[in-house]
Design an enzyme around this catalytic site. Structure first.
Site, PDB file in Angstrom:
ATOM      1  N   SER A 102       6.272  -6.549  13.252  1.00 51.65           N
ATOM      2  CA  SER A 102       5.703  -5.308  13.778  1.00 51.65           C
ATOM      3  C   SER A 102       4.282  -5.491  14.327  1.00 51.65           C
ATOM      4  O   SER A 102       3.807  -4.653  15.099  1.00 51.65           O
ATOM      5  CB  SER A 102       5.710  -4.218  12.706  1.00 51.65           C
ATOM      6  OG  SER A 102       5.119  -4.689  11.521  1.00 51.65           O
ATOM      7  N   ASP A 323      -2.109   2.430   5.522  1.00 50.79           N
ATOM      8  CA  ASP A 323      -1.752   1.226   6.288  1.00 50.79           C
ATOM      9  C   ASP A 323      -3.021   0.512   6.754  1.00 50.79           C
ATOM     10  O   ASP A 323      -3.678   0.942   7.705  1.00 50.79           O
ATOM     11  CB  ASP A 323      -0.874   1.616   7.487  1.00 50.79           C
ATOM     12  CG  ASP A 323      -0.444   0.396   8.308  1.00 50.79           C
ATOM     13  OD1 ASP A 323      -0.866  -0.732   7.992  1.00 50.79           O
ATOM     14  OD2 ASP A 323       0.323   0.594   9.282  1.00 50.79           O
ATOM     15  N   HIS A 326      -1.417  -2.804   9.970  1.00 52.92           N
ATOM     16  CA  HIS A 326      -1.260  -2.651  11.419  1.00 52.92           C
ATOM     17  C   HIS A 326      -2.576  -2.155  12.025  1.00 52.92           C
ATOM     18  O   HIS A 326      -3.560  -1.972  11.320  1.00 52.92           O
ATOM     19  CB  HIS A 326      -0.115  -1.682  11.721  1.00 52.92           C
ATOM     20  CG  HIS A 326       1.192  -2.200  11.211  1.00 52.92           C
ATOM     21  ND1 HIS A 326       1.700  -1.854   9.992  1.00 52.92           N
ATOM     22  CD2 HIS A 326       2.062  -3.075  11.748  1.00 52.92           C
ATOM     23  CE1 HIS A 326       2.841  -2.498   9.793  1.00 52.92           C
ATOM     24  NE2 HIS A 326       3.085  -3.244  10.845  1.00 52.92           N
TER      25      HIS A 326
END
Ligand code: NAG
Ligand code: NAG
Ligand code: NAG
Length: 345
Positions: A102, A323, A326
């Site tokens: 990702s 998060d 990312h």
């Protein structure tokens, strides 16, 4: 007499050439620091329709916007601003593919947004998904930019006993090698146990239930390296491997003891050193790359991204979880693409 003049010219040419060699050696685009620049970001993320809900920080309420205002400044040379039209013109007729987890999606989305902002609204851009590959094609330039999602690069095969991750096999490579530019990345999933998409590991013909994950990571990278050396025509295809993308859950790494996530981080670290040092996985990547016979460039984004403790979505994403792995788009991946573009055009 003529001989002396000849020798004089020779000396001058040697001096000029060595000046170039010194310049080339000192101009490391990856060594530098982040500087505040009012003219950034390079695009307005609210105008880019392609951002996945995990990375669309402003849409999901991120109130502080200073993180968008930093430009990467290499110490010894300028980094050209990303120019979408120039990039597409230089890459005319070429197929570019990001392959990885990702974090690769993160970078691909940044590229698609950078180009969306650079092109006139009537541009013919097609969006097509075939099997694991999603491709945006910039028809006016004949350039395609794809993302191939692969958590581990090596194969995972359904067998009688369950899902087997085969550390010595890369069959998707047949699809990858058809491209003109490849940008690889894998790391995120190697230590994951929740939602782990395999049941067994196969290594050297033996099946095991689990093993040292760092050893497995190194084996997979070596398999990838052997695949490059044996299968990729590097005269035609330019190959990049992206350095490990760092996460920010341990404040000790940036001298904030007791901090366990990136929730309160609003600015980058200043300067060009990171207290936490080089991640072990990055050392493995660099060791494997240095043993290859074919030319592969390291997109060496680890350190510059380590400095960006402020660049993650934290809780400003659709699922509201924390998060710090990312990156917001717009944001740090724009710089990765700027560096990719500088290496290509
Ligand atoms: C990557 O960049 C860092 C920071 O400039 C540098 O210390 C390191 O040597 C680089 N690694 C390679 C393999 O070039
Ligand atoms: C865009 O390009 C595709 C592929 O060449 C073509 O089939 C399509 O008709 C084009 N669309 C427009 C609006 O020009
Ligand atoms: C997509 O996957 C199917 C099944 O594995 C395969 O038969 C087909 O050739 C693939 N398509 C492309 C364009 O690779």
């Amino acid at each position: 007499m003529g001989g002396e003049i000849g020798r004089g010219w020779c000396a001058i040419i040697v001096m000029i050439l060595s000046a170039f060699v010194v310049l080339a050696r000192t101009c490391d685009l990856y060594e530098g620091s982040w500087v505040y620049d009012e003219s950034y970001p390079m695009y307005d993320s609210s105008k880019c329709p392609h951002i996945r809900k995990e990375y669309d920080c402003i849409k999901y309420g991120r109130p502080d916007l200073t993180y968008l205002k930093f430009r990467w400044q290499p110490t010894n040379c300028p980094l050209p601003r990303f120019d979408g039209e120039e990039f597409l013109t230089k890459m005319s007729g070429k197929k570019i593919m990001y392959v990885g987890d990702s974090v690769s999606v993160n970078q691909w989305q940044s590229m698609v947004c950078l180009l969306h902002a650079a092109l006139p609204p009537q541009s013919n851009i097609t969006d097509e998904t075939i099997n694991s590959t999603r491709t945006f094609t910039y028809q006016d330039y004949g350039v395609s930019i794809s993302i191939f999602l692969s958590h581990y690069l090596v194969d995972i095969v359904d067998e009688k006993i369950g899902r087997v991750m085969k550390l010595d096999s890369i069959t998707d490579g047949d699809i990858w090698k058809e491209n003109d530019v490849l940008i690889f990345n894998t790391w995120l999933w190697w230590y994951r146990r929740d939602k782990q998409p395999w049941d067994y590991i196969e290594i050297d013909g033996k099946i095991v239930k689990d093993m040292d994950r760092m050893v497995a990571f190194r084996e997979a990278l070596k398999t990838w390296g052997n695949w490059v050396d044996s299968d990729v025509d590097t005269q035609k295809t330019t190959v990049f491997f992206q350095g490990v993308s760092p996460s920010h859950y341990n404040g000790e790494d940036w001298n904030e003891k007791g901090v366990t996530n990136c929730a309160k981080e609003k600015v980058p670290l200043s300067g060009s050193t990171y207290p936490g040092g080089v991640p072990t996985a990055e050392t493995v990547v660099e060791q494997v790359l240095s043993a290859l016979k074919k030319p592969v460039s390291l997109l060496n984004i680890t350190r510059l991204s380590q400095l960006r403790k402020d660049g993650h979505p934290s809780s400003f994403n659709a699922f509201k979880g924390m998060d710090c792995t990312h990156w917001c788009v717009a944001g740090v991946p724009d710089t990765w693409n700027q560096l990719l573009s500088a290496a290509l055009v």
